[in-house]
Write a protein that holds these residues in place. Structure first.
Motif, mmCIF file in Angstrom:
data_model
loop_
_atom_site.group_PDB
_atom_site.id
_atom_site.type_symbol
_atom_site.label_atom_id
_atom_site.label_comp_id
_atom_site.label_asym_id
_atom_site.label_seq_id
_atom_site.Cartn_x
_atom_site.Cartn_y
_atom_site.Cartn_z
ATOM 1 N N HIS A 83 0.826 -1.206 0.000
ATOM 2 C CA HIS A 83 0.000 0.000 0.000
ATOM 3 C C HIS A 83 0.864 1.261 0.000
ATOM 4 O O HIS A 83 1.806 1.397 0.781
ATOM 5 C CB HIS A 83 -0.905 -0.018 1.235
ATOM 6 N N LYS A 84 0.539 2.169 -0.903
ATOM 7 C CA LYS A 84 1.176 3.481 -1.061
ATOM 8 C C LYS A 84 2.619 3.422 -1.555
ATOM 9 O O LYS A 84 3.253 4.451 -1.739
ATOM 10 C CB LYS A 84 1.117 4.292 0.241
ATOM 11 N N GLU A 85 3.137 2.216 -1.772
ATOM 12 C CA GLU A 85 4.470 2.070 -2.366
ATOM 13 C C GLU A 85 4.379 1.513 -3.784
ATOM 14 O O GLU A 85 5.078 1.976 -4.687
ATOM 15 C CB GLU A 85 5.339 1.140 -1.515
ATOM 16 N N GLU A 86 3.511 0.523 -3.958
ATOM 17 C CA GLU A 86 3.376 -0.138 -5.264
ATOM 18 C C GLU A 86 1.980 0.038 -5.854
ATOM 19 O O GLU A 86 1.727 -0.366 -6.988
ATOM 20 C CB GLU A 86 3.681 -1.628 -5.109
ATOM 21 N N GLY A 87 1.091 0.626 -5.093
ATOM 22 C CA GLY A 87 -0.293 0.814 -5.513
ATOM 23 C C GLY A 87 -1.111 1.166 -4.291
ATOM 24 O O GLY A 87 -0.562 1.494 -3.230
ATOM 25 N N PHE A 88 -2.407 1.097 -4.424
ATOM 26 C CA PHE A 88 -3.292 1.350 -3.290
ATOM 27 C C PHE A 88 -4.046 0.069 -2.923
ATOM 28 O O PHE A 88 -4.517 -0.667 -3.797
ATOM 29 C CB PHE A 88 -4.312 2.434 -3.622
ATOM 30 N N VAL A 89 -4.161 -0.200 -1.633
ATOM 31 C CA VAL A 89 -4.947 -1.317 -1.104
ATOM 32 C C VAL A 89 -6.011 -0.721 -0.191
ATOM 33 O O VAL A 89 -5.701 0.111 0.660
ATOM 34 C CB VAL A 89 -4.048 -2.304 -0.324
ATOM 35 N N TYR A 90 -7.256 -1.122 -0.368
ATOM 36 C CA TYR A 90 -8.353 -0.469 0.343
ATOM 37 C C TYR A 90 -9.328 -1.498 0.921
ATOM 38 O O TYR A 90 -9.332 -2.664 0.533
ATOM 39 C CB TYR A 90 -9.105 0.490 -0.589
ATOM 40 N N GLN A 91 -10.157 -1.034 1.830
ATOM 41 C CA GLN A 91 -11.176 -1.876 2.466
ATOM 42 C C GLN A 91 -12.183 -2.348 1.416
ATOM 43 O O GLN A 91 -12.773 -1.547 0.692
ATOM 44 C CB GLN A 91 -11.886 -1.059 3.548
ATOM 45 N N ALA A 92 -12.399 -3.652 1.363
ATOM 46 C CA ALA A 92 -13.153 -4.249 0.249
ATOM 47 C C ALA A 92 -14.578 -3.719 0.128
ATOM 48 O O ALA A 92 -15.098 -3.588 -0.979
ATOM 49 C CB ALA A 92 -13.182 -5.767 0.406
ATOM 50 N N ASP A 93 -15.231 -3.435 1.240
ATOM 51 C CA ASP A 93 -16.633 -3.002 1.187
ATOM 52 C C ASP A 93 -16.759 -1.480 1.241
ATOM 53 O O ASP A 93 -17.782 -0.956 1.684
ATOM 54 C CB ASP A 93 -17.449 -3.650 2.307
ATOM 55 N N ALA A 94 -15.720 -0.771 0.783
ATOM 56 C CA ALA A 94 -15.719 0.692 0.807
ATOM 57 C C ALA A 94 -15.496 1.240 -0.606
ATOM 58 O O ALA A 94 -14.396 1.691 -0.931
ATOM 59 C CB ALA A 94 -14.652 1.208 1.767
ATOM 60 N N PRO A 95 -16.518 1.219 -1.461
ATOM 61 C CA PRO A 95 -16.342 1.715 -2.835
ATOM 62 C C PRO A 95 -15.950 3.185 -2.888
ATOM 63 O O PRO A 95 -15.333 3.619 -3.864
ATOM 64 C CB PRO A 95 -17.702 1.458 -3.484
#
Length: 344
Positions: free
Chosen positions: A279-291
């Protein structure tokens, strides 16, 4: 499940030192495990997905009417969301039996290691990354050549792939980038122009169609149709950002393909995704149920070319190590040698 006589015949003819089974999702895995057990042939299973776990995530936060709603096609095939959950539950029983009988498992993520240790704590877990399709090693994403504000999702046929979340995210993206488009790999699950289309549409497809209408996305959602390896690669390279909004994954090959090409990536934090993408180094990772967070991160990449290039370079470097063919081949041979030199 009884042993398969065809498998027994193959084993007798080939007389293998060991049998390597890819995947646990279908009944033939347990059948082969049973034959190998009887014939005293060493066996190892490579984990792909785990249907016994995926089943728990099948409802994907969908409304009850969508989970239990049916169309004619759903009634015939029993493949509405609720039916798919039941199907995966049944397949999961065979999967669990197969894993419990096995002494050796090959996996590649924290998620699959955790799941396997809970099903069969006595099995030896061997780590080995996956090698991708050949075409994806030949190309590199170029920000100057991509279609600006285009989003690519490799598939959306099943609820666990999270297409409904993408539909919810799109209005937020369009407020800032009115020309944004999302391209979805595979057939158009919303198609209902002809009698045949209407007979084949699923209730989930009807739901996606309804969301497109509610959010006025008719000009912003494109189903690509089936793509072969080369066309899939082309679609990645044309995209400004790749998204993986699934409710559950192990290590999705689609994410690996996007990363090794250098396409900026955003992925939901499910299964083994966080082992692949930092996350924030190679891309973004986010909470699955948070569109709404998916929408936020898409806009962050759209508005900042330097950030997109940073993610592209870092993710590509990581993926080239993870999916290095010779390294992975040598590791697999090590696993085979380790198994064969030990008595069980």
């Amino acid at each position: 499940m009884n042993e398969n006589l065809d498998f027994k015949k193959i084993l007798n003819e080939v007389a293998p030192d060991l049998v390597h089974i890819y995947g646990t999702e279908l009944a033939h895995t347990l059948s082969m495990v049973n034959v190998c057990e009887k014939e005293e042939v060493k066996t190892v299973i490579s984990i792909q997905g785990l249907v016994s776990i995926i089943e728990k995530h099948m409802h994907a936060n969908l409304p009850c009417r969508v989970v239990y709603g049916t169309t004619l096609r759903n009634l015939v095939r029993n493949d509405n969301v609720s039916g798919l959950k039941k199907l995966f539950y049944r397949r999961g029983k065979n999967e669990v039996q197969a894993i419990k009988k096995i002494n050796h498992i090959i996996g590649r993520t924290t998620w699959d290691k955790a799941c396997i240790s809970q099903i069969n704590p006595d099995a030896k877990y061997h780590f080995c990354n996956e090698t991708l399709r050949e075409e994806f090693y030949k190309h590199e994403w170029n920000i100057e050549k991509c279609d600006k504000h285009s989003i690519f999702l490799s598939q959306g046929q099943y609820p666990i792939k999270g297409l409904h979340y993408v539909m919810e995210a799109m209005p937020l993206i369009l407020k800032k980038f009115p020309d944004a488009k999302v391209y979805i790999g595979g057939k158009d699950i919303t198609k209902s122009q002809t009698i045949i289309d209407r007979l084949l549409i699923t209730y989930y497809g009807k739901y996606i169609k309804k969301l497109i209408k509610i959010y006025r996305l008719e000009g912003n959602v494109v189903f690509t149709g089936p793509l072969n390896e080369e066309k899939m690669c082309e679609r990645y390279l044309k995209s400004n950002v790749f998204i993986c909004p699934s409710t559950i994954e192990n290590s999705p090959n689609s994410l690996g393909e996007a990363m090794i090409l250098g396409v900026p990536c955003i992925a939901s934090d499910v299964g083994g995704v966080s082992d692949m993408l930092k996350h924030k180094e190679e891309g973004f990772v986010y909470q699955a149920d948070a569109p709404y967070m998916l929408a936020h991160y898409v806009c962050e990449i759209f508005k900042d070319d330097e950030l997109a290039l940073k993610f592209s370079n870092n993710a590509r470097a990581h993926a080239r190590k993870t999916h290095e063919p010779m390294t992975n081949t040598n590791r697999l041979i090590e696993i085979y040698e380790d198994m064969l030199k030990k008595k069980e």
